[in-house]
Design a protein around this motif. Structure first.
Motif, PDB file in Angstrom:
ATOM      1  N   ILE A   1     102.280  74.179 106.378  1.00 42.28           N
ATOM      2  CA  ILE A   1     102.732  74.266 104.987  1.00 42.28           C
ATOM      3  C   ILE A   1     102.222  73.013 104.293  1.00 42.28           C
ATOM      4  O   ILE A   1     102.601  71.898 104.660  1.00 42.28           O
ATOM      5  CB  ILE A   1     104.268  74.346 104.893  1.00 42.28           C
ATOM      6  N   HIS A   2     101.341  73.183 103.320  1.00 44.97           N
ATOM      7  CA  HIS A   2     100.777  72.052 102.587  1.00 44.97           C
ATOM      8  C   HIS A   2     101.334  72.051 101.170  1.00 44.97           C
ATOM      9  O   HIS A   2     101.300  73.074 100.485  1.00 44.97           O
ATOM     10  CB  HIS A   2      99.249  72.140 102.530  1.00 44.97           C
ATOM     11  N   VAL A   3     101.839  70.909 100.716  1.00 45.87           N
ATOM     12  CA  VAL A   3     102.391  70.802  99.365  1.00 45.87           C
ATOM     13  C   VAL A   3     101.896  69.499  98.746  1.00 45.87           C
ATOM     14  O   VAL A   3     101.815  68.474  99.423  1.00 45.87           O
ATOM     15  CB  VAL A   3     103.939  70.873  99.401  1.00 45.87           C
ATOM     16  N   ASN A   4     101.559  69.534  97.452  1.00 45.59           N
ATOM     17  CA  ASN A   4     100.953  68.358  96.813  1.00 45.59           C
ATOM     18  C   ASN A   4     101.950  67.543  95.986  1.00 45.59           C
ATOM     19  O   ASN A   4     101.532  66.733  95.154  1.00 45.59           O
ATOM     20  CB  ASN A   4      99.768  68.786  95.940  1.00 45.59           C
ATOM     21  N   ASP A   5     103.243  67.759  96.207  1.00 47.82           N
ATOM     22  CA  ASP A   5     104.260  67.016  95.467  1.00 47.82           C
ATOM     23  C   ASP A   5     105.225  66.377  96.468  1.00 47.82           C
ATOM     24  O   ASP A   5     105.828  67.082  97.302  1.00 47.82           O
ATOM     25  CB  ASP A   5     105.017  67.961  94.526  1.00 47.82           C
ATOM     26  N   SER A   6     105.384  65.054  96.406  1.00 45.87           N
ATOM     27  CA  SER A   6     106.174  64.343  97.416  1.00 45.87           C
ATOM     28  C   SER A   6     107.647  64.732  97.379  1.00 45.87           C
ATOM     29  O   SER A   6     108.302  64.821  98.425  1.00 45.87           O
ATOM     30  CB  SER A   6     106.024  62.831  97.240  1.00 45.87           C
ATOM     31  N   SER A   7     108.168  64.974  96.192  1.00 47.46           N
ATOM     32  CA  SER A   7     109.581  65.339  96.073  1.00 47.46           C
ATOM     33  C   SER A   7     109.842  66.705  96.721  1.00 47.46           C
ATOM     34  O   SER A   7     110.775  66.861  97.518  1.00 47.46           O
ATOM     35  CB  SER A   7     109.983  65.358  94.598  1.00 47.46           C
ATOM     36  N   LEU A   8     109.008  67.700  96.392  1.00 49.59           N
ATOM     37  CA  LEU A   8     109.172  69.031  96.980  1.00 49.59           C
ATOM     38  C   LEU A   8     108.882  69.004  98.475  1.00 49.59           C
ATOM     39  O   LEU A   8     109.528  69.712  99.259  1.00 49.59           O
ATOM     40  CB  LEU A   8     108.255  70.031  96.272  1.00 49.59           C
TER      41      LEU A   8
END
Length: 529
Positions: A254-261
């Motif tokens: 799972i790759h996400v580009n937002d540190s909070s999410l």
């Protein structure tokens, strides 16, 4: 032996929208785009006000805050509607603490063949749940048989039964789960056991059951006022709901580009599947995340009216309000008479795979009619039907597939609960941008230089990224004394050039060093703005 499927989830977070792409073996199969302030999502629970009773439809229209009143049919009230209303009225009128759910006395179930006017009247407050999001000109569709979904179970307040997913085949396992859940089920709550719960232990169910009960009861703990319409309980963020429903051993990353999410997803997975926590990765590259994983390119090829899939064969997809029509074409494949039947079978089998993918990707619902290439042999028609059923088994949305008709058509009905995912992949002419006229391309780089200068001065930048089509990028970076270096020196700002195949030929964007797009407004000189 079927090929192992590896799932990857790619999440792109921007200021106003979250885009979620599900890849199966690097192929895009689901795409969700959600506004960050989305309302009226499936499973959201609202306190609504009845606006109008429609005896002829045996239904009511309810105001839940959407621009169009939502639709509530008598059959969607649920058997326990009187108990739900009694509890709601207690919450609205109470002076002290509500009685515990376990001590609450339920009212008799409503008559399944009753009339809407017998239980509802205009102006009445009702607790409702969204079961179908607003689609086209229609408002949301509602139910008063509210439920709260977890990963392994679904909690139904005011019910008293334990039901097991029909997809759990083993009778021994079904009996085990039923005994286990009945032993821990709190009074006045019903439970549906989901397919993923197979082989799970009692501690897993107990923890999840406690969390769902707390979510329901805490909504009524605070002073419950009669301000309506308003949201009472929100469904999980679409990202979490997707993870809750589809996360399994096949997930690769799972790759996400937002540190909070990223942190929120790790915490969420720690609760529902701790062993999968390590697959969550924070994406920090300057290249856009959908560009990095080839998603933008796939979107361009998959959302048009015509979709190519194998050896020149293609689909033509047409949409109407009531149904979708898909035409299968063999393209430039061999039309030899002796080979025609085998060619038709090969194309149709490949088309079945792509059609199943398209239904999930576009979230097409309602009636889908597919015109496959004609085949003469009954065994080939049956083979096609079985292939479509097998590949559609991965689709978790309720659907029904009819066998091939004598006209070579297959009909599919697929549940529609959200608007269809429609993306316009058409592009303006890259030289005239749709005007029918073009300025001299000879001065394009001069104008681009001027616009770089404007944005650097406007935002007082020391570093900037210029995102352009790969051909333009190659031209700007060509040679030792490239235009990029020259502009960086004269404008006193370090300019990086980022190639992007999703850009049109003469399209460009300005980005900060951290990858955020810089808004800009310029006057048009010769049609290139």
């Amino acid at each position: 032996m079927s090929k192992e499927i590896l799932n990857d989830l790619i999440i792109d977070v921007s200021a106003h929208e979250i885009s979620i792409a599900l890849l199966e073996n690097q192929q895009l199969v689901q795409l969700h785009k959600e506004k960050t302030d989305l309302k009226f999502a499936v499973r959201d629970i609202y306190l609504g006000k009845v606006k109008k009773i429609m005896p002829g439809l045996n239904a009511a229209f309810v105001d839940i805050g959407y621009e169009k009143d939502a639709f509530l049919h008598y059959l969607d009230l649920g058997p326990q509607f009187r108990s739900l209303q009694k509890y709601l009225n207690l919450a609205l009128s109470r002076k002290g603490k509500l009685p515990a759910m376990g001590k609450f006395r339920r009212d008799p179930d409503i008559d399944k063949d009753g009339k809407i006017a017998d239980v509802l009247k205009a102006g009445q407050l009702v607790l409702v749940q969204v079961v179908k999001e607003p689609i086209s000109t229609k408002g949301p569709r509602l139910s008063s048989e509210v439920s709260l979904a977890g990963r392994n179970i679904v909690l139904i307040p005011f019910a008293d039964k334990v039901s097991i997913s029909q997809k759990i085949d083993s009778s021994d396992e079904r009996n085990r789960l039923k005994r286990l859940l009945q032993s821990i089920r709190p009074r006045n709550y019903g439970i549906i056991v989901r397919t993923v719960a197979e082989t799970k232990k009692v501690a897993t169910f107990d923890n999840e059951l406690r969390a769902l009960v707390k979510k329901w009861e805490s909504a009524f703990d605070r002073q419950f006022d009669d301000k309506a319409p308003r949201q009472v309980i929100s469904e999980l963020h679409r990202t979490y709901a997707l993870l809750r429903d589809i996360l399994d051993v096949s997930f690769n990353s799972i790759h996400v580009n937002d540190s909070s999410l990223y942190s929120e997803i790790r915490d969420y997975i720690a609760n529902i599947a701790p062993e999968k926590q390590k697959i969550v990765k924070l994406y920090a590259d300057s290249q856009p995340i959908f560009e990095k994983y080839g998603i933008n390119k796939q979107i361009k090829g998959l959302f048009g009216r015509t979709v190519s899939f194998k050896n020149g064969a293609y689909l033509v997809i047409e949409h109407t309000e009531a149904l979708h029509v898909i035409d299968v074409n063999s393209g430039n494949r061999s039309k030899n008479a002796s080979d025609q039947e085998s060619n038709a079978l090969q194309v149709n089998l490949a088309a079945a795979d792509e059609i199943a993918r398209q239904l999930r990707l576009r979230d097409m619902g309602g009636i889908i009619v597919i015109d496959f290439i004609d085949m003469q042999q009954q065994e080939h028609k049956q083979q096609l039907f079985e292939r479509l059923k097998e590949i559609m088994a991965r689709d978790k949305t309720k659907h029904n597939i009819l066998p091939v008709s004598k006209f070579g058509l297959i009909q599919i009905t697929r549940q529609r609960v959200r608007p269809e995912m429609a993306i316009d992949v058409s592009e303006n002419c890259p030289t005239c941008l749709g005007t029918g006229k073009t300025g001299p391309t000879l001065i394009f780089t001069d104008e681009l230089n001027e616009r770089c200068k404007d944005v650097i001065e406007q935002y007082k930048l020391r570093k900037m990224t210029l995102q352009v089509h790969p051909f333009v990028a190659a031209y700007l970076m060509q040679g030792y004394r490239s235009l990029r270096k020259k502009w960086s020196r004269t404008l006193k700002c370090h300019i990086s050039v980022q190639p992007s195949s999703s850009n049109q030929f003469l399209e460009y964007r300005f980005l900060t060093a951290s990858g955020e797009e810089i808004p800009y407004e310029f006057t048009t000189h010769h049609g290139l703005a």
